[in-house]
Design a protein around this motif. Structure first.
Motif, PDB file in Angstrom:
ATOM      1  N   ASN A   1      51.003  -9.693  15.018  1.00 55.35           N
ATOM      2  CA  ASN A   1      50.542  -9.920  13.711  1.00 55.35           C
ATOM      3  C   ASN A   1      51.253  -9.074  12.544  1.00 55.35           C
ATOM      4  OD1 ASN A   1      48.678 -10.317  11.604  1.00 55.35           O
ATOM      5  ND2 ASN A   1      47.300  -9.226  12.476  1.00 55.35           N
ATOM      6  N   MET A   2      51.855  -7.813  12.933  1.00 53.64           N
ATOM      7  CA  MET A   2      52.630  -6.705  12.002  1.00 53.64           C
ATOM      8  C   MET A   2      53.901  -7.539  11.865  1.00 53.64           C
ATOM      9  SD  MET A   2      51.716  -2.986  13.344  1.00 53.64           S
ATOM     10  CE  MET A   2      51.191  -2.941  14.901  1.00 53.64           C
ATOM     11  N   LYS A   3      54.496  -7.975  12.839  1.00 50.82           N
ATOM     12  CA  LYS A   3      55.893  -8.780  12.485  1.00 50.82           C
ATOM     13  C   LYS A   3      55.594  -9.939  11.451  1.00 50.82           C
ATOM     14  CE  LYS A   3      58.571  -7.842  16.943  1.00 50.82           C
ATOM     15  NZ  LYS A   3      58.653  -8.197  18.104  1.00 50.82           N
ATOM     16  N   LEU A   4      54.797 -10.533  11.535  1.00 46.09           N
ATOM     17  CA  LEU A   4      54.551 -11.797  10.511  1.00 46.09           C
ATOM     18  C   LEU A   4      54.360 -10.900   9.090  1.00 46.09           C
ATOM     19  CD1 LEU A   4      54.327 -14.679  10.148  1.00 46.09           C
ATOM     20  CD2 LEU A   4      51.966 -14.263  10.171  1.00 46.09           C
ATOM     21  N   GLN A   5      53.626 -10.037   9.066  1.00 45.56           N
ATOM     22  CA  GLN A   5      53.249  -9.209   7.902  1.00 45.56           C
ATOM     23  C   GLN A   5      54.612  -8.680   7.254  1.00 45.56           C
ATOM     24  OE1 GLN A   5      50.150  -6.411   8.498  1.00 45.56           O
ATOM     25  NE2 GLN A   5      49.182  -7.784   9.966  1.00 45.56           N
ATOM     26  N   GLU A   6      55.506  -7.895   8.239  1.00 41.67           N
ATOM     27  CA  GLU A   6      56.682  -7.384   7.457  1.00 41.67           C
ATOM     28  C   GLU A   6      57.700  -8.488   7.114  1.00 41.67           C
ATOM     29  OE1 GLU A   6      57.729  -4.740  10.462  1.00 41.67           O
ATOM     30  OE2 GLU A   6      58.635  -6.239  11.932  1.00 41.67           O
ATOM     31  N   LYS A   7      57.664  -9.737   7.780  1.00 49.65           N
ATOM     32  CA  LYS A   7      58.668 -10.637   7.586  1.00 49.65           C
ATOM     33  C   LYS A   7      58.281 -11.153   6.153  1.00 49.65           C
ATOM     34  CE  LYS A   7      60.071 -12.808  11.946  1.00 49.65           C
ATOM     35  NZ  LYS A   7      59.667 -13.821  12.773  1.00 49.65           N
ATOM     36  N   LEU A   8      56.619 -11.431   5.857  1.00 54.04           N
ATOM     37  CA  LEU A   8      56.217 -12.205   4.854  1.00 54.04           C
ATOM     38  C   LEU A   8      56.485 -11.258   3.558  1.00 54.04           C
ATOM     39  CD1 LEU A   8      54.291 -13.825   3.095  1.00 54.04           C
ATOM     40  CD2 LEU A   8      52.480 -12.579   3.705  1.00 54.04           C
ATOM     41  N   VAL A   9      56.356 -10.008   3.760  1.00 53.45           N
ATOM     42  CA  VAL A   9      56.687  -9.071   2.532  1.00 53.45           C
ATOM     43  C   VAL A   9      58.152  -9.065   2.251  1.00 53.45           C
ATOM     44  CG1 VAL A   9      56.386  -6.562   1.894  1.00 53.45           C
ATOM     45  CG2 VAL A   9      54.572  -7.812   2.845  1.00 53.45           C
ATOM     46  N   SER A  10      58.958  -9.202   3.163  1.00 49.72           N
ATOM     47  CA  SER A  10      60.385  -8.831   2.898  1.00 49.72           C
ATOM     48  C   SER A  10      60.831 -10.064   2.292  1.00 49.72           C
ATOM     49  CB  SER A  10      61.149  -8.820   4.344  1.00 49.72           C
ATOM     50  OG  SER A  10      60.594  -7.628   5.202  1.00 49.72           O
ATOM     51  N   HIS A  11      60.282 -11.391   2.833  1.00 50.72           N
ATOM     52  CA  HIS A  11      60.749 -12.525   2.228  1.00 50.72           C
ATOM     53  C   HIS A  11      60.476 -12.568   0.478  1.00 50.72           C
ATOM     54  CE1 HIS A  11      61.170 -16.681   1.388  1.00 50.72           C
ATOM     55  NE2 HIS A  11      59.986 -16.911   1.017  1.00 50.72           N
ATOM     56  N   ILE A  12      59.276 -12.097   0.281  1.00 52.93           N
ATOM     57  CA  ILE A  12      58.747 -12.209  -1.080  1.00 52.93           C
ATOM     58  C   ILE A  12      59.703 -11.161  -1.678  1.00 52.93           C
ATOM     59  CG2 ILE A  12      56.772 -11.353  -2.656  1.00 52.93           C
ATOM     60  CD1 ILE A  12      54.864 -12.315  -0.397  1.00 52.93           C
ATOM     61  N   ALA A  13      59.872  -9.868  -1.290  1.00 47.83           N
ATOM     62  CA  ALA A  13      60.741  -8.854  -2.181  1.00 47.83           C
ATOM     63  C   ALA A  13      62.232  -9.478  -2.097  1.00 47.83           C
ATOM     64  CB  ALA A  13      60.780  -7.728  -1.181  1.00 47.83           C
ATOM     65  N   ALA A  14      62.641 -10.040  -1.276  1.00 47.78           N
ATOM     66  CA  ALA A  14      64.274 -10.710  -1.287  1.00 47.78           C
ATOM     67  C   ALA A  14      64.261 -11.955  -2.226  1.00 47.78           C
ATOM     68  CB  ALA A  14      64.771 -11.182   0.079  1.00 47.78           C
ATOM     69  N   SER A  15      63.279 -12.604  -2.249  1.00 44.38           N
ATOM     70  CA  SER A  15      63.114 -13.795  -3.298  1.00 44.38           C
ATOM     71  C   SER A  15      62.951 -13.408  -4.685  1.00 44.38           C
ATOM     72  CB  SER A  15      62.180 -14.729  -2.913  1.00 44.38           C
ATOM     73  OG  SER A  15      62.006 -15.155  -1.566  1.00 44.38           O
ATOM     74  N   LEU A  16      62.190 -12.425  -4.633  1.00 39.77           N
ATOM     75  CA  LEU A  16      62.125 -11.699  -6.092  1.00 39.77           C
ATOM     76  C   LEU A  16      63.501 -10.960  -6.610  1.00 39.77           C
ATOM     77  CD1 LEU A  16      59.768 -10.919  -8.235  1.00 39.77           C
ATOM     78  CD2 LEU A  16      59.768  -8.685  -7.239  1.00 39.77           C
ATOM     79  N   ALA A  17      64.149 -10.557  -5.605  1.00 41.15           N
ATOM     80  CA  ALA A  17      65.432  -9.833  -5.997  1.00 41.15           C
ATOM     81  C   ALA A  17      66.595 -10.910  -6.440  1.00 41.15           C
ATOM     82  CB  ALA A  17      66.001  -9.107  -4.860  1.00 41.15           C
ATOM     83  N   LYS A  18      66.471 -11.851  -5.629  1.00 40.46           N
ATOM     84  CA  LYS A  18      67.476 -13.052  -5.661  1.00 40.46           C
ATOM     85  C   LYS A  18      67.286 -14.006  -7.048  1.00 40.46           C
ATOM     86  CE  LYS A  18      68.661 -13.006  -0.762  1.00 40.46           C
ATOM     87  NZ  LYS A  18      68.074 -13.725   0.364  1.00 40.46           N
TER      88      LYS A  18
END
Ligand code: 4AD
Ligand code: MG
Length: 439
Positions: A238-255
């Protein structure tokens, strides 16, 4: 000029230098001097300064644009010219003007109190600030959905009018449902759980309601809640999925948002550094750390703004605090077999005092354990569950129940953190706050 004339987005004017184009927008700023009107016009793609020369356009058109207010809607034909002095480096030499709606004098002038801007939120949404937030918000919603859709999730819809709480139950808005007492939902989790045996990995993205009497910079009475729920996920997965989701959103926002990052003064590199794994602290360890930092919190205490700040003060990415004391967490969380003082759950805390953005846990999936846990919570919290109202949810534990986990992410909390907003009310177009129900 016809309103359906083919218009070019203002942001594209720069690639049409020297050609006659038509733009459609709203007057953002206006001044006149020496027989010319300089009107900065905005549309969703950008702004451009339009130069209207009295000598070069029809008199009727001059009269119209001269009388127009800020925010009057206009269609303008003209030729983009490079001009170093103009904001954005180009200027539109106007050939034809049509004021679509002159309207009335716009009530928002330069210096206004935050309260007034909330009163006229329906108009303030046209400000560069709110436009920027709303673009970022829409993108962030899209990135979240994209991530889950690509990872085999089905989006589901749960009822927002319910008969029982899904969390503490103490912060529910009551609704008169044809004479029956009902509530606005505080979480779609229980319904998402019912859909797990059907679709295995699901998420709901919908409003949740909290009648908390909190006047803080991170509480809304109505917020958008992203709630994934997954079969055969334990707390770790569950935690792994959460950190992947948040990282994906942050990276997409960045790019994908160069201009927005510039507007909000956000560092692209900092966003790209938000990558799994996030730091993980058990509640016990977090408490120790807090005590070392001088906090007087003791076992069983919940953490507030001060503790969240202390725990994340040296962090640039969010952290997890997992396995909290069972006394302070809801009825659906299972006891941790390795330390029965705690339940198998996690909170994700964003840095810089933005606080909790996610709450997640395993779910008690065995009938006898659930019954025991609910009875225990009744004793600890001195409440009585109306078992009839939870009957359908308890029933799920009777037929092919499986281990499962899920979490809830407050979308406005996430946006507040990512854009570094001072107040959560600016992360949503029409905030519902303790003292505000309009517009
Ligand atoms: O921690 P909470 O209360 O957890 C639940 O509701 C679970 N049933 C979710 C689940 O597992 N499906 O709320 C989850 C998140 C919080 O971490 C926070 O981000 C956000 O919802 N939240 C709020 N956001 C804005 N205003 C409020 N008043 C909020 N209350 C919670
Ligand atoms: Mg929580």
């Amino acid at each position: 000029m016809k309103a359906d004339a083919k218009a070019v987005p203002i942001g594209m004017a720069v690639s049409n230098v020297g050609k006659s184009i038509t733009i459609r927008g709203w007057i953002y700023r206006k001044r006149s001097s020496g027989g010319k009107i300089f009107a900065v016009v905005r549309d969703v793609s950008g702004t451009v300064q339009c130069v209207v020369d009295k000598a070069k356009i029809a008199e009727k058109e001059w009269t119209e644009i001269d009388a127009a207010y800020l925010e009057s809607s206009v269609i303008i034909k003209g030729v983009p010219k490079k001009d170093e002095r103009a904001p954005g480096g180009i200027e539109l030499e106007v050939e034809k003007v049509s004021v679509v709606h002159i309207g009335e004098q716009f009530p928002i002038t330069e210096y206004q109190s935050p309260e007034f801007l909330l009163d006229v939120r329906h108009l303030w949404l046209r400000s560069q600030r709110m436009i920027s937030v709303m673009k970022a918000r829409a993108n962030i919603f899209r990135y979240a959905r994209n991530f889950l859709d690509r990872n085999g999730f089905f989006e589901i819809s749960a009822p927002l009018i319910t008969v029982a709480g899904g969390e503490t139950g103490s912060n529910l808005f009551e609704v008169d449902y044809f004479g029956q007492k009902a509530f606005l939902t505080e979480s779609s989790q229980l319904y998402a759980e019912a859909m797990v045996p059907a679709l295995e990995k699901v998420y709901s993205l919908a409003p949740s309601y909290r009648a908390e009497k909190s006047r803080t910079t991170k509480h809304l009475a109505e917020y958008w809640h992203l709630e994934p729920e997954m079969a055969y996920f334990d707390s770790k997965k569950n935690m792994k999925l959460q950190e992947k989701l948040v990282s994906h959103i942050a990276a997409s926002l960045a790019k994908e948002n160069e201009e927005l990052l510039k507007y909000f003064e956000i560092s692209k590199d900092a966003l790209l550094k938000i990558r799994p794994p996030f730091k993980r602290l058990s509640y016990e360890k977090a408490l120790q750390l807090l005590n070392e930092k001088g906090s007087a919190k003791k076992w069983g205490d919940d953490f507030g703004v001060d503790e969240e700040r202390l725990l994340t003060e040296d962090e640039s990415a969010p952290i997890f605090v997992y396995n909290w004391p069972k006394e302070i967490k809801p009825f659906y969380m299972p006891i941790n077999p390795k330390d029965p003082r705690t339940v198998l759950c996690d909170d994700m805390l964003a840095p810089k005092g933005h606080g909790e953005i996610i709450g997640g846990s395993e779910r008690t999936w065995k009938l006898d354990e659930l019954t025991a846990r609910m009875e225990e919570v009744e004793q600890i919290q001195k409440i009585k569950f109306d078992k009839e109202k939870y009957a359908w949810w308890i029933d799920l534990r009777r037929y092919g129940s499986v281990p499962h986990s899920g979490f809830g992410m407050g979308m406005e909390r996430l946006i507040k953190w990512l854009l570094n907003l001072e107040h959560i009310r600016d992360a949503i177009p029409f905030p519902r706050l303790i003292n505000r129900l309009t517009p």
